[in-house]
Design a protein around this motif. Sequence first.
Motif, PDB file in Angstrom:
ATOM      1  N   THR A  63     141.354  36.558  38.251  1.00  0.00           N
ATOM      2  CA  THR A  63     142.683  36.413  39.199  1.00  0.00           C
ATOM      3  C   THR A  63     142.503  35.879  40.583  1.00  0.00           C
ATOM      4  OG1 THR A  63     143.184  38.144  39.840  1.00  0.00           O
ATOM      5  CG2 THR A  63     143.588  38.302  38.542  1.00  0.00           C
ATOM      6  N   GLY A  64     141.546  35.674  41.424  1.00  0.00           N
ATOM      7  CA  GLY A  64     141.422  35.685  42.636  1.00  0.00           C
ATOM      8  C   GLY A  64     142.661  36.859  43.453  1.00  0.00           C
ATOM      9  N   LEU A  82     135.517  45.444  32.968  1.00  0.00           N
ATOM     10  CA  LEU A  82     136.771  44.752  34.471  1.00  0.00           C
ATOM     11  C   LEU A  82     135.927  45.252  35.835  1.00  0.00           C
ATOM     12  CD1 LEU A  82     139.710  44.102  33.231  1.00  0.00           C
ATOM     13  CD2 LEU A  82     138.531  42.041  33.175  1.00  0.00           C
ATOM     14  N   GLN A  83     135.641  44.180  36.910  1.00  0.00           N
ATOM     15  CA  GLN A  83     136.023  44.555  37.679  1.00  0.00           C
ATOM     16  C   GLN A  83     136.753  44.374  38.732  1.00  0.00           C
ATOM     17  OE1 GLN A  83     131.958  44.728  38.855  1.00  0.00           O
ATOM     18  NE2 GLN A  83     132.352  45.659  40.417  1.00  0.00           N
ATOM     19  N   GLU A  84     136.630  44.596  39.627  1.00  0.00           N
ATOM     20  CA  GLU A  84     138.540  45.115  40.544  1.00  0.00           C
ATOM     21  C   GLU A  84     137.450  45.118  42.584  1.00  0.00           C
ATOM     22  OE1 GLU A  84     142.599  47.023  41.860  1.00  0.00           O
ATOM     23  OE2 GLU A  84     140.390  48.738  41.469  1.00  0.00           O
ATOM     24  N   HIS A  85     138.182  44.511  42.957  1.00  0.00           N
ATOM     25  CA  HIS A  85     137.874  44.264  44.624  1.00  0.00           C
ATOM     26  C   HIS A  85     139.542  44.277  45.433  1.00  0.00           C
ATOM     27  CE1 HIS A  85     133.403  42.398  44.053  1.00  0.00           C
ATOM     28  NE2 HIS A  85     134.632  41.674  42.454  1.00  0.00           N
ATOM     29  N   ASP A  86     139.538  45.178  46.224  1.00  0.00           N
ATOM     30  CA  ASP A  86     140.538  45.397  47.735  1.00  0.00           C
ATOM     31  C   ASP A  86     139.961  45.191  48.362  1.00  0.00           C
ATOM     32  OD1 ASP A  86     139.359  48.242  47.741  1.00  0.00           O
ATOM     33  OD2 ASP A  86     141.165  48.868  47.079  1.00  0.00           O
ATOM     34  N   LEU A  87     140.397  45.189  49.386  1.00  0.00           N
ATOM     35  CA  LEU A  87     140.402  44.898  50.411  1.00  0.00           C
ATOM     36  C   LEU A  87     138.792  45.933  51.456  1.00  0.00           C
ATOM     37  CD1 LEU A  87     143.476  43.397  52.402  1.00  0.00           C
ATOM     38  CD2 LEU A  87     140.974  42.015  51.384  1.00  0.00           C
ATOM     39  N   SER A  88     139.257  47.017  50.726  1.00  0.00           N
ATOM     40  CA  SER A  88     137.792  48.023  50.785  1.00  0.00           C
ATOM     41  C   SER A  88     136.567  48.652  50.374  1.00  0.00           C
ATOM     42  CB  SER A  88     138.589  48.992  51.481  1.00  0.00           C
ATOM     43  OG  SER A  88     139.057  49.681  50.054  1.00  0.00           O
ATOM     44  N   PRO A 103     153.282  49.548  46.212  1.00  0.00           N
ATOM     45  CA  PRO A 103     153.354  47.986  45.971  1.00  0.00           C
ATOM     46  C   PRO A 103     153.548  47.236  46.965  1.00  0.00           C
ATOM     47  CG  PRO A 103     155.030  49.740  46.690  1.00  0.00           C
ATOM     48  CD  PRO A 103     154.057  50.389  45.683  1.00  0.00           C
ATOM     49  N   SER A 104     152.479  47.281  47.969  1.00  0.00           N
ATOM     50  CA  SER A 104     151.906  46.595  49.107  1.00  0.00           C
ATOM     51  C   SER A 104     150.166  46.387  48.265  1.00  0.00           C
ATOM     52  CB  SER A 104     152.323  47.247  50.314  1.00  0.00           C
ATOM     53  OG  SER A 104     151.775  48.326  50.722  1.00  0.00           O
ATOM     54  N   TYR A 105     150.163  46.663  47.659  1.00  0.00           N
ATOM     55  CA  TYR A 105     148.596  46.259  47.436  1.00  0.00           C
ATOM     56  C   TYR A 105     147.894  44.895  47.158  1.00  0.00           C
ATOM     57  CZ  TYR A 105     144.358  47.484  44.740  1.00  0.00           C
ATOM     58  OH  TYR A 105     142.747  48.422  44.383  1.00  0.00           O
ATOM     59  N   ILE A 106     147.030  44.447  47.607  1.00  0.00           N
ATOM     60  CA  ILE A 106     146.341  43.311  47.436  1.00  0.00           C
ATOM     61  C   ILE A 106     144.798  43.470  46.447  1.00  0.00           C
ATOM     62  CG2 ILE A 106     145.819  41.114  48.541  1.00  0.00           C
ATOM     63  CD1 ILE A 106     147.809  42.001  50.466  1.00  0.00           C
ATOM     64  N   HIS A 107     144.833  42.810  45.522  1.00  0.00           N
ATOM     65  CA  HIS A 107     143.359  43.115  44.569  1.00  0.00           C
ATOM     66  C   HIS A 107     143.203  41.747  44.254  1.00  0.00           C
ATOM     67  CE1 HIS A 107     144.792  44.362  41.112  1.00  0.00           C
ATOM     68  NE2 HIS A 107     145.832  43.379  41.112  1.00  0.00           N
ATOM     69  N   GLU A 108     141.607  41.241  43.395  1.00  0.00           N
ATOM     70  CA  GLU A 108     141.905  40.978  42.418  1.00  0.00           C
ATOM     71  C   GLU A 108     141.088  41.020  41.310  1.00  0.00           C
ATOM     72  OE1 GLU A 108     138.535  37.743  43.587  1.00  0.00           O
ATOM     73  OE2 GLU A 108     137.410  38.475  44.709  1.00  0.00           O
ATOM     74  N   VAL A 109     141.034  40.579  40.421  1.00  0.00           N
ATOM     75  CA  VAL A 109     140.141  41.281  38.981  1.00  0.00           C
ATOM     76  C   VAL A 109     139.870  40.656  38.215  1.00  0.00           C
ATOM     77  CG1 VAL A 109     140.482  42.076  37.108  1.00  0.00           C
ATOM     78  CG2 VAL A 109     141.752  43.501  39.164  1.00  0.00           C
ATOM     79  N   GLY A 110     138.429  40.574  38.100  1.00  0.00           N
ATOM     80  CA  GLY A 110     137.708  39.389  36.961  1.00  0.00           C
ATOM     81  C   GLY A 110     136.465  40.352  36.181  1.00  0.00           C
ATOM     82  N   ASN A 111     136.070  39.180  35.294  1.00  0.00           N
ATOM     83  CA  ASN A 111     135.142  39.584  34.216  1.00  0.00           C
ATOM     84  C   ASN A 111     133.564  39.012  34.707  1.00  0.00           C
ATOM     85  OD1 ASN A 111     133.495  40.422  32.274  1.00  0.00           O
ATOM     86  ND2 ASN A 111     134.989  39.566  30.176  1.00  0.00           N
ATOM     87  N   ASP A 137     136.692  34.570  56.975  1.00  0.00           N
ATOM     88  CA  ASP A 137     136.520  35.728  57.870  1.00  0.00           C
ATOM     89  C   ASP A 137     137.366  36.530  58.594  1.00  0.00           C
ATOM     90  OD1 ASP A 137     133.484  34.727  56.815  1.00  0.00           O
ATOM     91  OD2 ASP A 137     133.704  33.484  58.722  1.00  0.00           O
ATOM     92  N   GLY A 138     138.605  35.141  58.789  1.00  0.00           N
ATOM     93  CA  GLY A 138     139.737  35.677  59.214  1.00  0.00           C
ATOM     94  C   GLY A 138     140.519  36.886  58.993  1.00  0.00           C
ATOM     95  N   GLY A 139     140.239  37.062  57.874  1.00  0.00           N
ATOM     96  CA  GLY A 139     141.093  38.597  56.993  1.00  0.00           C
ATOM     97  C   GLY A 139     141.772  37.138  55.401  1.00  0.00           C
ATOM     98  N   LEU A 140     142.808  37.808  54.848  1.00  0.00           N
ATOM     99  CA  LEU A 140     143.786  37.225  54.287  1.00  0.00           C
ATOM    100  C   LEU A 140     144.310  36.073  54.723  1.00  0.00           C
ATOM    101  CD1 LEU A 140     144.451  40.115  51.396  1.00  0.00           C
ATOM    102  CD2 LEU A 140     143.234  38.340  50.942  1.00  0.00           C
ATOM    103  N   VAL A 141     144.928  35.000  53.925  1.00  0.00           N
ATOM    104  CA  VAL A 141     145.314  33.792  54.126  1.00  0.00           C
ATOM    105  C   VAL A 141     146.186  33.604  53.318  1.00  0.00           C
ATOM    106  CG1 VAL A 141     145.680  31.741  54.509  1.00  0.00           C
ATOM    107  CG2 VAL A 141     143.833  32.750  55.600  1.00  0.00           C
ATOM    108  N   ARG A 142     147.725  33.882  53.577  1.00  0.00           N
ATOM    109  CA  ARG A 142     148.509  33.907  52.043  1.00  0.00           C
ATOM    110  C   ARG A 142     148.772  32.371  51.301  1.00  0.00           C
ATOM    111  NH1 ARG A 142     154.190  33.027  51.333  1.00  0.00           N
ATOM    112  NH2 ARG A 142     155.342  33.099  49.761  1.00  0.00           N
TER     113      ARG A 142
END
Length: 151
Positions: A63-64, A82-88, A103-111, A137-142
């Motif tokens: 998903t990104g 599936l593999q899930e990544h959040d910021l931690s 409601p404020s969760y940010i993640h990516e999911v992939g196979n 490197d500076g964090g998340l960019v929308r």
Amino acid sequence: MTLRTSSAPTGLRPAEIARSLAAAPQDWVRRVRLSTEERWYERLHEGDDHEIWLISWMPGQSTGFHDHGGSRGAFAVALGCLQEHDLSVSRSLSAGEYREFGPSYIHEVGNVTNAPAVSVHVYSPPLTTMNRYDLTDGGLVRLAEERADQW
């Protein structure tokens, strides 16, 4: 084929709906399509308080980083892994396992395996937007906002 989605009791948590449907592939497996071009998805149910999506994942599809536009939700792996990544943390989820988020969760999911996977996703309230992000490197960019009419 009978898909039991709209008869879910009111007040049911998204995780309970996702887990219940993921455990009942006889209700949806004939709908699944495997596409090497992009992730396949279908909305199974849309109501006033929640919606349900079925997603298939071929090896390497992801998903990104994204959010859910203020909706809370959950997803359960029905088939595969599936593999899930959040910021931690990064975690692997196999069939029968699930994740629930606010409601404020940010993640990516992939196979990241070499076999297809299928998952069930529930959002409450139904999605209206999703924001896409790049992890720098500076964090998340929308990067962009997607609206529900674009899916």
